[in-house]
Design a protein around this motif. Structure first.
Motif, PDB file in Angstrom:
ATOM      1  N   ASP A   7       0.816  -1.210   0.000  1.00 46.74           N
ATOM      2  CA  ASP A   7       0.000   0.000   0.000  1.00 46.74           C
ATOM      3  C   ASP A   7       0.851   1.263   0.000  1.00 46.74           C
ATOM      4  N   GLN A   8       2.101   1.156   0.420  1.00 47.58           N
ATOM      5  CA  GLN A   8       2.985   2.316   0.450  1.00 47.58           C
ATOM      6  C   GLN A   8       3.639   2.596  -0.910  1.00 47.58           C
ATOM      7  N   ILE A   9       3.402   1.699  -1.866  1.00 45.10           N
ATOM      8  CA  ILE A   9       3.948   1.874  -3.208  1.00 45.10           C
ATOM      9  C   ILE A   9       2.976   2.722  -4.023  1.00 45.10           C
ATOM     10  N   GLU A  10       3.519   3.587  -4.832  1.00 45.96           N
ATOM     11  CA  GLU A  10       2.704   4.472  -5.665  1.00 45.96           C
ATOM     12  C   GLU A  10       1.826   3.668  -6.622  1.00 45.96           C
ATOM     13  N   GLY A  11       0.569   4.079  -6.750  1.00 49.08           N
ATOM     14  CA  GLY A  11      -0.364   3.432  -7.662  1.00 49.08           C
ATOM     15  C   GLY A  11      -1.682   3.138  -6.974  1.00 49.08           C
ATOM     16  N   THR A  13      -3.910   0.648  -8.121  1.00 44.76           N
ATOM     17  CA  THR A  13      -4.272  -0.761  -8.251  1.00 44.76           C
ATOM     18  C   THR A  13      -3.017  -1.620  -8.083  1.00 44.76           C
ATOM     19  N   PRO A  14      -3.208  -2.920  -7.813  1.00 47.44           N
ATOM     20  CA  PRO A  14      -2.019  -3.783  -7.746  1.00 47.44           C
ATOM     21  C   PRO A  14      -1.199  -3.724  -9.038  1.00 47.44           C
ATOM     22  N   GLU A  15      -1.860  -3.653 -10.186  1.00 44.67           N
ATOM     23  CA  GLU A  15      -1.132  -3.580 -11.459  1.00 44.67           C
ATOM     24  C   GLU A  15      -0.267  -2.315 -11.525  1.00 44.67           C
ATOM     25  N   GLU A  16      -0.802  -1.183 -11.089  1.00 42.09           N
ATOM     26  CA  GLU A  16      -0.026   0.071 -11.089  1.00 42.09           C
ATOM     27  C   GLU A  16       1.114   0.011 -10.079  1.00 42.09           C
ATOM     28  N   LYS A  17       0.854  -0.573  -8.914  1.00 42.05           N
ATOM     29  CA  LYS A  17       1.890  -0.671  -7.881  1.00 42.05           C
ATOM     30  C   LYS A  17       3.046  -1.565  -8.340  1.00 42.05           C
ATOM     31  N   LEU A  18       2.703  -2.705  -8.958  1.00 46.03           N
ATOM     32  CA  LEU A  18       3.762  -3.594  -9.435  1.00 46.03           C
ATOM     33  C   LEU A  18       4.503  -2.971 -10.610  1.00 46.03           C
ATOM     34  N   ALA A  19       3.807  -2.222 -11.443  1.00 45.08           N
ATOM     35  CA  ALA A  19       4.480  -1.512 -12.539  1.00 45.08           C
ATOM     36  C   ALA A  19       5.503  -0.531 -11.966  1.00 45.08           C
ATOM     37  N   HIS A  20       5.149   0.117 -10.866  1.00 42.63           N
ATOM     38  CA  HIS A  20       6.082   1.039 -10.216  1.00 42.63           C
ATOM     39  C   HIS A  20       7.320   0.292  -9.707  1.00 42.63           C
ATOM     40  N   LEU A  21       7.134  -0.995  -9.377  1.00 43.50           N
ATOM     41  CA  LEU A  21       8.262  -1.828  -8.936  1.00 43.50           C
ATOM     42  C   LEU A  21       8.983  -2.480 -10.116  1.00 43.50           C
ATOM     43  N   ARG A  40       8.647  -9.997   0.163  1.00 40.45           N
ATOM     44  CA  ARG A  40       8.796  -8.601   0.584  1.00 40.45           C
ATOM     45  C   ARG A  40       7.466  -7.860   0.657  1.00 40.45           C
ATOM     46  N   TYR A  41       6.568  -8.112  -0.306  1.00 42.55           N
ATOM     47  CA  TYR A  41       5.340  -7.317  -0.396  1.00 42.55           C
ATOM     48  C   TYR A  41       4.058  -8.118  -0.186  1.00 42.55           C
ATOM     49  N   GLY A  42       4.158  -9.416   0.028  1.00 42.96           N
ATOM     50  CA  GLY A  42       2.973 -10.215   0.277  1.00 42.96           C
ATOM     51  C   GLY A  42       2.118 -10.480  -0.947  1.00 42.96           C
ATOM     52  N   VAL A  43       2.701 -10.335  -2.134  1.00 38.66           N
ATOM     53  CA  VAL A  43       1.967 -10.618  -3.365  1.00 38.66           C
ATOM     54  C   VAL A  43       1.903 -12.129  -3.537  1.00 38.66           C
ATOM     55  N   GLN A  44       0.711 -12.654  -3.748  1.00 33.31           N
ATOM     56  CA  GLN A  44       0.560 -14.088  -3.984  1.00 33.31           C
ATOM     57  C   GLN A  44       0.945 -14.344  -5.442  1.00 33.31           C
ATOM     58  N   ARG A 115     -10.807 -10.867   2.635  1.00 30.20           N
ATOM     59  CA  ARG A 115     -10.903  -9.711   3.538  1.00 30.20           C
ATOM     60  C   ARG A 115      -9.700  -8.772   3.396  1.00 30.20           C
ATOM     61  N   GLU A 116      -8.530  -9.355   3.182  1.00 30.47           N
ATOM     62  CA  GLU A 116      -7.308  -8.543   3.073  1.00 30.47           C
ATOM     63  C   GLU A 116      -7.112  -7.961   1.678  1.00 30.47           C
ATOM     64  N   LYS A 117      -7.940  -8.389   0.722  1.00 29.78           N
ATOM     65  CA  LYS A 117      -7.795  -7.972  -0.676  1.00 29.78           C
ATOM     66  C   LYS A 117      -6.362  -8.225  -1.150  1.00 29.78           C
ATOM     67  N   THR A 118      -5.924  -9.462  -0.959  1.00 30.82           N
ATOM     68  CA  THR A 118      -4.564  -9.888  -1.266  1.00 30.82           C
ATOM     69  C   THR A 118      -4.231  -9.660  -2.736  1.00 30.82           C
ATOM     70  N   PRO A 119      -3.132  -8.947  -3.016  1.00 27.80           N
ATOM     71  CA  PRO A 119      -2.713  -8.793  -4.411  1.00 27.80           C
ATOM     72  C   PRO A 119      -2.118 -10.104  -4.919  1.00 27.80           C
ATOM     73  N   TYR A 120      -2.337 -10.373  -6.196  1.00 30.19           N
ATOM     74  CA  TYR A 120      -1.759 -11.582  -6.773  1.00 30.19           C
ATOM     75  C   TYR A 120      -1.216 -11.305  -8.166  1.00 30.19           C
TER      76      TYR A 120
END
Length: 133
Positions: A7-11, A13-21, A40-44, A115-120
């Motif tokens: 959540d601390q990564i810019e973006g 949506t998960p797609e935008e956040k991962l693109a930032h990475l 590191r980020y809990g992405v499944q 519930r956690e809205k886990t990014p994958y």
């Protein structure tokens, strides 16, 4: 490795956040980097063995449909489980990944409805005959 909050990564949506990475749909990414993304980020991170199945983009539905199937018999597997199994099965596996990186094609990025809205992230494993060991 200290876990960071995606959540601390810019973006938005998960797609935008991962693109930032630096991880985008269509990219070929080293399996070890995908494992770090999970740790590191809990992405499944889910590796599929069947291209037609992963391209349908229904990971959550696939997971529900295969809930009764043993983990090692499903047409997909989580990255950490795969690396653990491969490392236990072949003591030279970790070194071979250094010598010949295993590249996974990123097919989808989303968020589970839990519930956690886990990014994958879903990725396609290369066929065994495509791996250059």
């Amino acid at each position: 490795m200290k876990r960071k909050n995606l959540d601390q990564i810019e973006g938005a949506t998960p797609e935008e956040k991962l693109a930032h990475l630096g991880v985008n749909i269509g990219d070929q990414v080293d399996i070890r980097d995908l494992n770090i993304l999970h740790d590191r980020y809990g992405v499944q991170v889910v590796l599929y063995f069947e291209e037609d199945l992963v391209r349908k983009g229904r990971y959550e539905q696939d997971l529900a449909e295969h809930a009764h199937v043993p983990v090692y018999e499903r047409p997909f597997i989580e990255v950490g489980t795969f690396l653990g199994f491969a490392g236990e099965s072949d003591p030279t596996f970790a070194q071979r990944l250094i010598d010949f990186p295993l590249l996974i094609q990123v097919i989808g990025i989303g968020q589970l409805s839990d519930r956690e809205k886990t990014p994958y992230l879903t990725g396609l494993m290369p066929f065994v005959d495509e791996i250059e060991w």
